[in-house]
Write an enzyme that holds these catalytic residues in place. Sequence first.
Site, PDB file in Angstrom:
ATOM      1  N   GLY A 722     -45.206  66.085  47.382  1.00 43.93           N
ATOM      2  CA  GLY A 722     -44.178  66.227  48.393  1.00 43.93           C
ATOM      3  C   GLY A 722     -44.281  67.558  49.102  1.00 43.93           C
ATOM      4  O   GLY A 722     -44.865  68.515  48.593  1.00 43.93           O
ATOM      5  N   CYS A 723     -43.702  67.618  50.300  1.00 42.54           N
ATOM      6  CA  CYS A 723     -43.794  68.843  51.102  1.00 42.54           C
ATOM      7  C   CYS A 723     -43.013  69.980  50.467  1.00 42.54           C
ATOM      8  O   CYS A 723     -43.521  71.087  50.288  1.00 42.54           O
ATOM      9  CB  CYS A 723     -43.307  68.571  52.519  1.00 42.54           C
ATOM     10  SG  CYS A 723     -41.695  67.747  52.612  1.00 42.54           S
ATOM     11  N   TYR A 724     -41.745  69.712  50.131  1.00 39.17           N
ATOM     12  CA  TYR A 724     -40.954  70.716  49.430  1.00 39.17           C
ATOM     13  C   TYR A 724     -41.661  71.144  48.138  1.00 39.17           C
ATOM     14  O   TYR A 724     -41.721  72.323  47.788  1.00 39.17           O
ATOM     15  CB  TYR A 724     -39.590  70.134  49.048  1.00 39.17           C
ATOM     16  CG  TYR A 724     -38.504  70.200  50.079  1.00 39.17           C
ATOM     17  CD1 TYR A 724     -38.095  71.404  50.644  1.00 39.17           C
ATOM     18  CD2 TYR A 724     -37.823  69.037  50.457  1.00 39.17           C
ATOM     19  CE1 TYR A 724     -37.054  71.458  51.563  1.00 39.17           C
ATOM     20  CE2 TYR A 724     -36.781  69.077  51.374  1.00 39.17           C
ATOM     21  CZ  TYR A 724     -36.401  70.291  51.928  1.00 39.17           C
ATOM     22  OH  TYR A 724     -35.367  70.335  52.821  1.00 39.17           O
TER      23      TYR A 724
END
Length: 905
Positions: A722-724
């Site tokens: 995921g980006c986060y």
Amino acid sequence: MLSSRSYAALAARRARSVIASSRIRPGSSLNTARNLPRAATILTTSRQYSQPPESHAPLSTRSTVIQLLSNIGSKREVQQYLSHFASVSSQQFAVIKVGGAILTEHLHTLSSALAFLNHVGLFPVVVHGAGPQLNKMLEAAGVEPQFEDGIRVTDGKTLALARSLFLEENMKLVEELESLGVRARPITSGVFTADYLDKQKYNLVGKINEVDRSPIEAAIKAGCLPILTSMAETPEGQVLNVNADIAAGELARALQPLKIVYLSEKGGLFNADTNEKISAINLDEEYDHLMTQWWVRHGTRLKIKEIKELLGDLPRTSSVAIIHPGDLQKELFTDSGAGTLIRRGNKLHFKTSLSEFEDLEKLKELLVRDRAGLDAKATVDRYVEGLRNQEFKAYFDEPMEALAIVLPPRSNSSLAHLSTFTITKSGWLTNVADNVFASIKNDFRKLAWTVREDDENLTWFFDKADGSFSKDGEVLFWYGVESASEVSELMTEFSKHGREMLGDSNLESRLHRAARAASVSASALRHASGSVQQARAFSTNSYSPMQVRRSGASRPNIVTPIYHSSSRGYTTATNPNPPLGAKNASNSQPAKVALIGARGYTGQALITLINSHPKFEVSHVSSRELAGKKLKGYEKRNITYENLTPEDIRRMDEKGEVDCWVMALPNGVCKPFVDAIGQGSKESVIVDLSADYRFDKSWTYGLPELINRSEIARATRISNPGCYATAAQLGIAPLVPYLGGQPTVFGVSGYSGAGTKPSPKNNVENLKDNLIPYSLTDHIHEREISQQLGVEVAFVPHVASWFQGIHHTISIPLKEEMTSRDIRTLYQDRYAGERLVRVIGEAPSVKAISGKHGVEIGGFGVHSGGKRVVVCATIDNLLKGAATQCLQNMNLAMGYAEYDGIPLD
């Protein structure tokens, strides 16, 4: 990624703190020869104008400086270039010409870069102009500028304005340097003596006929950077105007520096046919061809011609660089550089028999220099004697800084073998190795060679190879091998017999010689730089001998290089066999990629990247909402959106129509599509962008900077992080061994992270002047970060009013007291060599990372108690947070170079 200005400022601040902590005055010598390896010493006893040091610089000072520079290049490169620059007297390091536009638009960036060079003991001689400022001043004074043949006609009024302006601009630069803790001396007269160029035509314009070095030498002796204007005087004292480029050239002729640097806002010369920056020009080989190009005209033609004339008056070791001031460190301290490097180079010569060599003893001397031991001469004698009855082709430059001997394919093989490859230290510094290898690739379509695992230039060989295989401390490299059977046979023979696999009863083992000769860089540099640290670049831990890719119908057993450097070779001439990184050696056709669920922002970003990728092409895009519409932003061929069902995918997979599947679907919906893949005769790769398989241990988690890259290279099922989660993990990972409690991540994302489906979290009006928290506990990224790091992490996500980009503020408890510098050094060590992670001093900003392909980490604010640090990290959620990372994983899994198709800053 980190901006040039930010990096230069960080470098200057870091260097100042190093100098201050070691009580070393700018300009004093870092005489640590008794404590350091010889060539790791930045200043040597040959430096003529250094003051005695107050104290010896501790080893930590030097290693800190090296480490900082290692953020832009390998430690081997940094040490090698520092040693090279320190091998001459101070005023012979570099002449830097600064144009007026640079002083106006990039003063702080320029000053920070110069400050950094000075703080590591280097004294560039700076000469500047002020043309744009003078034009504005003349316009304001009602004077219309006049030019003849590109030369400013200078009357008395113009000269008076110019002189006043030059003094003002000179002091502006000097004062900026002084504010950074660097002693600088303005030198506005007394260096250039001139006659009138043509008084009747140009009036008060000078032609320099003498350069007095003493003011420059006196400034350096006093520990000051010399800052010169381009004004000259006649012997009678009349001030004359001189073009700054001309002044810099005459100064270079007088000082004979290693580098002449022309700072340019464009950052280099550009090939108008390709719109690409020209990395390097080797004048001896390329000048005639270059001057026939249609786009080499006007100012560009004159610039190249003048540089050729200038380099003709300087030692062959000198070179010219055209570079943006923010990239000065990268240009000076890395092989790849950043701007346009222009050098004389050396023409290559070729021999195909021993009788063509006029001096066999000289040839033997070249071969002996790589070999240690009492029997070195006897070994070389036997080798040379064996060449009398052996077909070969030898490549070497005029001064024989480089020598390569290639044995052509034998009757039962189509593979040539690099038998000898010897380069002196000077040869590496002048990049003659690239020229030799480019010529070999022109002549031999397929080649194999071996190199020792501990070779300092191992990444250079990776860059030249299509594939590699490691065993027992040796790495077998090859290029041009096209079939799986050839690769398999090559590796089988290497596994059985190692370097002796292609031995000849009359010759020392061909590959044995290649490995020993190719490791000349190790023998030439080991005394200088010791072992080279390249974090996760290549190691036996992460790259075991039998780590080969799973074979399929079109994907043979090849090992992909973990790390690639970009060395300068020929860039203006056409090379029919250009050097390539790792690739799918069994198939010259592009790999076919299918995107399932390509409607969203991430899918579009990935399509844009694949559009410029040299070895991928989109074959299918699936979207229920867009079915029947033309795919936009993809130019390789016309593609229409389809609405593919799991059954469609099963049928396509059985026929082997797709090499790599990318699942760009929402969470919880891709399982039927994944289950449909794997029925065909070949095992295609799947990269899933959703969270569905991030916790499935049968899938490989695809975060290359933290996960063993060889695992990703062998994987066929990859879950994209995921980006986060990517930014948070990179922001915490170096401190995991030092944790004193649970880290807390306060994350804020642009509204593109909420997807394209309308919701309050991507409603621009709702977000205006607002910050929306959501999923305050138990967010799926909280679980993902915690599982991957092996520690419990608290994560609190928010969405803000900008479109793309994420900012994390991470509060990390420490189990022991640490300083900000200690922590920053940990991060720099951990991510040294990572091309998509940049460690900076200040807290990074979302504005700087939006649209960029990496992660920035900085801040490192330590609480007054010393046991809590706040680290900040930024990432573009659509790029490194999704599409760029997906492409990294696709490249590794498909056997291509990791950064193929990714624009690198």
